[in-house]
Enzyme design. Sequence first.
Site, short mmCIF file in Angstrom:
data_model
loop_
_atom_site.label_atom_id
_atom_site.label_comp_id
_atom_site.label_asym_id
_atom_site.label_seq_id
_atom_site.Cartn_x
_atom_site.Cartn_y
_atom_site.Cartn_z
N ASP A 112 0.87 -1.17 0.00
CA ASP A 112 0.00 0.00 0.00
C ASP A 112 0.91 1.22 0.00
OD1 ASP A 112 -1.61 2.14 0.61
OD2 ASP A 112 -2.50 1.25 2.40
N ARG A 198 -9.00 17.35 -15.91
CA ARG A 198 -7.92 16.67 -15.19
C ARG A 198 -7.41 17.59 -14.08
NH1 ARG A 198 -9.77 13.17 -17.61
NH2 ARG A 198 -8.79 11.51 -18.86
N TYR A 201 -5.74 15.85 -10.80
CA TYR A 201 -4.66 15.04 -11.34
C TYR A 201 -3.50 15.93 -11.78
CZ TYR A 201 -2.17 11.71 -14.35
OH TYR A 201 -1.21 10.92 -14.93
N ILE A 234 -0.83 7.17 -22.92
CA ILE A 234 -0.20 5.87 -23.10
C ILE A 234 -1.28 4.80 -23.02
CG2 ILE A 234 1.62 4.32 -22.34
CD1 ILE A 234 2.59 7.13 -23.20
N LYS A 235 -1.25 3.86 -23.94
CA LYS A 235 -2.27 2.81 -23.98
C LYS A 235 -1.97 1.75 -22.93
CE LYS A 235 -5.03 0.07 -27.18
NZ LYS A 235 -4.99 -1.25 -26.52
N SER A 238 -5.12 0.58 -17.42
CA SER A 238 -5.89 1.54 -16.63
C SER A 238 -6.58 2.56 -17.52
CB SER A 238 -4.99 2.24 -15.61
OG SER A 238 -3.99 3.00 -16.25
N ARG A 242 -10.65 3.28 -17.75
CA ARG A 242 -11.28 4.59 -17.65
C ARG A 242 -12.17 4.86 -18.86
NH1 ARG A 242 -6.08 5.95 -16.05
NH2 ARG A 242 -5.67 7.25 -17.88
N ARG A 260 -5.74 13.77 -31.22
CA ARG A 260 -4.95 14.87 -30.66
C ARG A 260 -3.44 14.58 -30.69
NH1 ARG A 260 -6.76 14.20 -24.29
NH2 ARG A 260 -5.29 12.52 -23.74
#
Length: 300
Positions: A112, A198, A201, A234-235, A238, A242, A260
């Site tokens: 964690d 964003r 973030y 980046i592919k 996660s 999303r 883009r």
Amino acid sequence: MAADRTAAGTAVRRRQCRGGVRRQRTHVLSSATAGGPHPRNLIGMTVSIPTTPNTRLQGKRCLITAAGAGIGRESALACARAGAHVIATDIDAAALQALAAESDAITTQLLDVTDAAAITALVAAHGPFDVLFNCAGYVHQGSILDCDEPAWRRSFSINVDAMYYTCKAVLPGMLERGRGSIINMSSVASSIKGVPNRFVYGVTKAAVIGLSKAIAADYVAQGVRCNAICPGTIKTPSLGQRVQALGGDEQAVWKSFTDRQPMGRLGDPREIAQLVVYLASDESSFTTGQTHIIDGGWSN
């Protein structure tokens, strides 16, 4: 990027494979495969990423967070291929087991990253480390009006506080030996380039840049380097999660991402991993306190 909470300190058995890291063929990345289900290819580009074992990180011990998937996973494998012994952490036990099966140079442990005591215990058990790659992160979507206080606190806990804990834990060992490389995951989004929805973030990723520059300035004379990586889109698994969570037309969402990008495709985690290996290696010994943008020209 993977993130947040686990039962801290529970070890996952390391699987062995003969000959260290399994030999793999060179991975050829095309714009169609890297950008999701969007066929546009502006420049017909392919990227050849070597996956043969080498000695760029021979003898180094690396600690990598969020190593169960995406950039963290590819970075753990790339560092292991380069001769490092990797302590790979994540919150997903199954993902760590799958990763450990790829290399006997990788030891996995549940962690964690918001638990300072667990981080201290891990470093005491497995350190000292030559390299720290802070990859764990959490992406909250929305503007300031969409960001309530729990989302604000969670974002800072995972994206900033966790780096404070890990950096503070590994630094004494690095300073004692007069060497070390700390690599922190930031982002192009908002910290370098304004990106809608964003808000928190981007705030946290800007904080990561400040954290990295401060550590670099404080310890440059003692042989410890600290750099930030700022990826574009980046592919990763996660990102796919999303996209699914948004609902609606997933192909349209993927298309908006690739539209883009000047290169007409998204980045591949293995491309980021190559930068991680460079910053971890002595090849980058004259590089510290920098923000390394790797975004396919998105922020240019």
